[in-house]
Design a protein around this motif. Structure first.
Motif, PDB file in Angstrom:
ATOM      1  N   LEU A   4      69.576  44.844  85.095  1.00  0.00           N
ATOM      2  CA  LEU A   4      68.343  45.260  85.782  1.00  0.00           C
ATOM      3  C   LEU A   4      68.418  45.087  87.294  1.00  0.00           C
ATOM      4  O   LEU A   4      67.659  45.719  88.038  1.00  0.00           O
ATOM      5  CB  LEU A   4      67.146  44.439  85.231  1.00  0.00           C
ATOM      6  N   THR A   5      69.318  44.212  87.748  1.00  0.00           N
ATOM      7  CA  THR A   5      69.381  43.913  89.187  1.00  0.00           C
ATOM      8  C   THR A   5      69.522  45.178  90.038  1.00  0.00           C
ATOM      9  O   THR A   5      68.777  45.349  91.010  1.00  0.00           O
ATOM     10  CB  THR A   5      70.523  42.911  89.478  1.00  0.00           C
ATOM     11  N   PRO A   6      70.439  46.083  89.689  1.00  0.00           N
ATOM     12  CA  PRO A   6      70.545  47.292  90.531  1.00  0.00           C
ATOM     13  C   PRO A   6      69.264  48.126  90.513  1.00  0.00           C
ATOM     14  O   PRO A   6      68.925  48.758  91.517  1.00  0.00           O
ATOM     15  CB  PRO A   6      71.703  48.075  89.884  1.00  0.00           C
ATOM     16  N   LEU A   7      68.548  48.097  89.403  1.00  0.00           N
ATOM     17  CA  LEU A   7      67.303  48.877  89.344  1.00  0.00           C
ATOM     18  C   LEU A   7      66.221  48.250  90.214  1.00  0.00           C
ATOM     19  O   LEU A   7      65.464  48.952  90.883  1.00  0.00           O
ATOM     20  CB  LEU A   7      66.815  48.993  87.892  1.00  0.00           C
ATOM     21  N   ILE A   8      66.158  46.918  90.203  1.00  0.00           N
ATOM     22  CA  ILE A   8      65.167  46.245  91.056  1.00  0.00           C
ATOM     23  C   ILE A   8      65.495  46.524  92.527  1.00  0.00           C
ATOM     24  O   ILE A   8      64.615  46.812  93.336  1.00  0.00           O
ATOM     25  CB  ILE A   8      65.122  44.723  90.750  1.00  0.00           C
ATOM     26  N   GLN A   9      66.791  46.487  92.842  1.00  0.00           N
ATOM     27  CA  GLN A   9      67.208  46.808  94.218  1.00  0.00           C
ATOM     28  C   GLN A   9      66.836  48.247  94.570  1.00  0.00           C
ATOM     29  O   GLN A   9      66.348  48.540  95.671  1.00  0.00           O
ATOM     30  CB  GLN A   9      68.729  46.590  94.361  1.00  0.00           C
ATOM     31  N   ALA A  10      67.029  49.142  93.600  1.00  0.00           N
ATOM     32  CA  ALA A  10      66.717  50.559  93.845  1.00  0.00           C
ATOM     33  C   ALA A  10      65.224  50.739  94.108  1.00  0.00           C
ATOM     34  O   ALA A  10      64.815  51.542  94.953  1.00  0.00           O
ATOM     35  CB  ALA A  10      67.149  51.409  92.647  1.00  0.00           C
ATOM     36  N   GLU A  11      64.402  49.974  93.398  1.00  0.00           N
ATOM     37  CA  GLU A  11      62.958  50.076  93.615  1.00  0.00           C
ATOM     38  C   GLU A  11      62.583  49.496  94.987  1.00  0.00           C
ATOM     39  O   GLU A  11      61.726  50.051  95.682  1.00  0.00           O
ATOM     40  CB  GLU A  11      62.189  49.364  92.492  1.00  0.00           C
ATOM     41  N   TYR A  12      63.263  48.416  95.362  1.00  0.00           N
ATOM     42  CA  TYR A  12      63.025  47.863  96.705  1.00  0.00           C
ATOM     43  C   TYR A  12      63.350  48.931  97.755  1.00  0.00           C
ATOM     44  O   TYR A  12      62.571  49.174  98.679  1.00  0.00           O
ATOM     45  CB  TYR A  12      63.883  46.611  96.942  1.00  0.00           C
ATOM     46  N   ASP A  13      64.493  49.586  97.585  1.00  0.00           N
ATOM     47  CA  ASP A  13      64.899  50.619  98.555  1.00  0.00           C
ATOM     48  C   ASP A  13      63.884  51.755  98.589  1.00  0.00           C
ATOM     49  O   ASP A  13      63.532  52.259  99.655  1.00  0.00           O
ATOM     50  CB  ASP A  13      66.289  51.170  98.194  1.00  0.00           C
ATOM     51  N   ARG A  14      63.426  52.168  97.416  1.00  0.00           N
ATOM     52  CA  ARG A  14      62.435  53.250  97.362  1.00  0.00           C
ATOM     53  C   ARG A  14      61.183  52.858  98.152  1.00  0.00           C
ATOM     54  O   ARG A  14      60.690  53.627  98.972  1.00  0.00           O
ATOM     55  CB  ARG A  14      62.071  53.567  95.900  1.00  0.00           C
ATOM     56  N   GLN A  15      60.695  51.632  97.899  1.00  0.00           N
ATOM     57  CA  GLN A  15      59.476  51.188  98.584  1.00  0.00           C
ATOM     58  C   GLN A  15      59.699  51.139 100.095  1.00  0.00           C
ATOM     59  O   GLN A  15      58.813  51.480 100.882  1.00  0.00           O
ATOM     60  CB  GLN A  15      59.021  49.821  98.060  1.00  0.00           C
ATOM     61  N   GLN A  16      60.902  50.716 100.485  1.00  0.00           N
ATOM     62  CA  GLN A  16      61.224  50.615 101.905  1.00  0.00           C
ATOM     63  C   GLN A  16      61.327  51.992 102.555  1.00  0.00           C
ATOM     64  O   GLN A  16      60.892  52.200 103.685  1.00  0.00           O
ATOM     65  CB  GLN A  16      62.552  49.847 102.064  1.00  0.00           C
ATOM     66  N   GLN A  17      61.889  52.950 101.826  1.00  0.00           N
ATOM     67  CA  GLN A  17      62.203  54.249 102.435  1.00  0.00           C
ATOM     68  C   GLN A  17      61.056  55.252 102.379  1.00  0.00           C
ATOM     69  O   GLN A  17      61.112  56.289 103.041  1.00  0.00           O
ATOM     70  CB  GLN A  17      63.443  54.837 101.740  1.00  0.00           C
TER      71      GLN A  17
END
Ligand SMILES: Cc1ncc(COP(=O)(O)O)c(C=O)c1O
Length: 403
Positions: A4-17
């Motif tokens: 799940l770690t890469p998915l949580i990171q991906a969601e962080y990136d989405r929120q940031q971008q």
């Protein structure tokens, strides 16, 4: 590292971008994320402070008592507080169950005019268990018509009158509602889920002193963890506490209770009042610029953190507008407007909210830029890639809080 770690990171990136204009979303602080991800998640604490079913709750009792104390301080109230609700929907269900019997009549704002599913929509359990009657907004002003509320209250004699909602952009006159409730012998409940942060920040009239029961989420303008809370006058304490546990919940989410307490503490800082003021300034600026760009805003503007844009003059409806804006990096939700002739799955409106972009530090200037981006996309679909570039630049400049 887990899958799940890469998915949580991906969601962080989405929120940031991307830019979030969803009126019910916000970004919490690092302290709140930390508490919500803490070892407190390991503990069972069924019951209430001093009256738990399991051992080992000495620290948890202190956390829950502190959360209650902070909630009372924040809203300057001596109402009883239950900080255990998992979220807003079940806080509402428990609030109803605390004073009503199945089949009792409740008068509430209809979902189609800005209310919420848990205010008695037929697809919600609330609408199946209780006999809901709905008031709406006036067709001309698109604001709550208090005379209509009074007339409906006299006609249907509800046991409870509810106000508050998820897509109503004007102040609500809680004193007036309270008088109507008293006139017909009903209890009065306010669901302040959307505006709790504005009430805490003193930019919206308070329901305290007017309502018998107040429910809220803690994750919208209040900028806390995803959760709920109930306040009530002392005479409703026993009913409310029982309706939460054991009535509708099991063990409380202690990690979230701690995170809520931190959110209350954060909201007591002077900087939170400035934040709340800026949310409203931004909402007004965004709405005004969209009006200057030729769009119609429901009720002709906003007094809070949100407003509805009427898409009817443009060729697109809610679903396509939401998708096009998402492609440009602007995250928003389609929404019915009052007296909408379109279905809720492709309604005639978009709901705009400024709590999240304001947390990122954006001000009126950025609101004008965002309004122009929205206008460009809705007017000319081929503009999406160019607007996406502008949005990405803006998002890069204003970082989200957290880790
Ligand atoms: C007015 C109102 N009440 C209740 C809720 C339900 O909250 P939750 O999604 O936490 O169950 C919402 C959520 O959007 C809301 O807007």
């Amino acid at each position: 590292m887990n899958s799940l770690t890469p998915l949580i990171q991906a969601e962080y990136d989405r929120q940031q971008q991307e830019l979030c204009l969803i009126a019910s979303e916000n970004y919490v602080s690092k302290d709140i994320l930390t508490a919500n991800g803490s070892v407190l998640t390991n503990k069972y604490a069924e019951g209430y402070p001093g009256k738990r079913y399991y051992a080992g709750n000495n620290v948890v009792d202190q956390i829950e008592n502190r959360a209650i104390e902070l909630a009372q301080q924040l809203f300057e109230t001596d109402y009883h507080v239950n900080v255990q609700p998992y979220s807003g929907s079940n806080a509402n269900l428990a609030a109803y169950a605390s004073i009503l019997e199945p089949g009792d009549t409740i008068l509430a704002l209809s979902l189609a005019h800005g209310g919420h599913l848990t205010h008695g929509h037929p697809v919600s359990l609330t609408g199946k268990v209780y006999n809901f009657v709905h008031y709406g907004v006036n067709k001309e002003t698109e604001m709550i018509d208090y005379d209509e509320v009074l007339a409906l209250a006299k006609e249907h004699r509800p046991k409870l009158i509810v106000t508050g909602g998820s897509a109503y952009s004007m102040f609500i006159d809680f004193a007036r509602f309270s008088r109507i409730a008293r006139e017909v012998g009903a209890w009065f409940m306010v669901d302040m889920a959307h505006i709790a942060g504005l009430v805490a920040g003193k930019v919206h009239p308070t329901p305290f002193g007017h309502a018998d029961i107040i429910t809220s989420t803690t994750h919208k303008t209040l900028r806390g963890p995803r959760s709920g809370i109930i306040f009530c006058r002392p005479e409703f304490k026993k009913g409310v506490d029982r309706a939460i546990f054991p009535g509708t919940q099991g063990g409380p989410h202690v990690h979230t209770i701690a995170a809520k307490a931190i959110a209350f503490e954060e909201a007591m800082q002077p900087s939170f009042q400035q934040y709340a003021q800026q949310i409203v300034k931004n909402s007004k600026a965004l709405a005004f610029r969209l009006q200057q760009n030729g769009f119609r805003i429901v009720a002709d503007g906003t007094e809070n953190h949100l407003f509805l844009l009427d898409l009817r003059p443009s060729p697109v409806r809610g679903k396509e507008a939401q998708l096009l804006l998402e492609q440009a990096g602007i995250i928003i939700n389609m929404n019915s407007i009052p007296f909408d002739e379109q279905s809720p799955t492709n309604p005639s409106g978009l709901r705009f909210g400024t709590p999240a972009v304001t947390t990122r530090g954006m001000k009126e200037k950025e609101m004008e830029q965002i309004a122009d981006c929205v206008t460009t996309v809705l007017r000319d679909h081929t503009s999406v890639p160019a607007v996406a570039e502008t949005v990405a630049q803006l998002a890069k400049k204003f970082r989200i809080p957290g880790y």
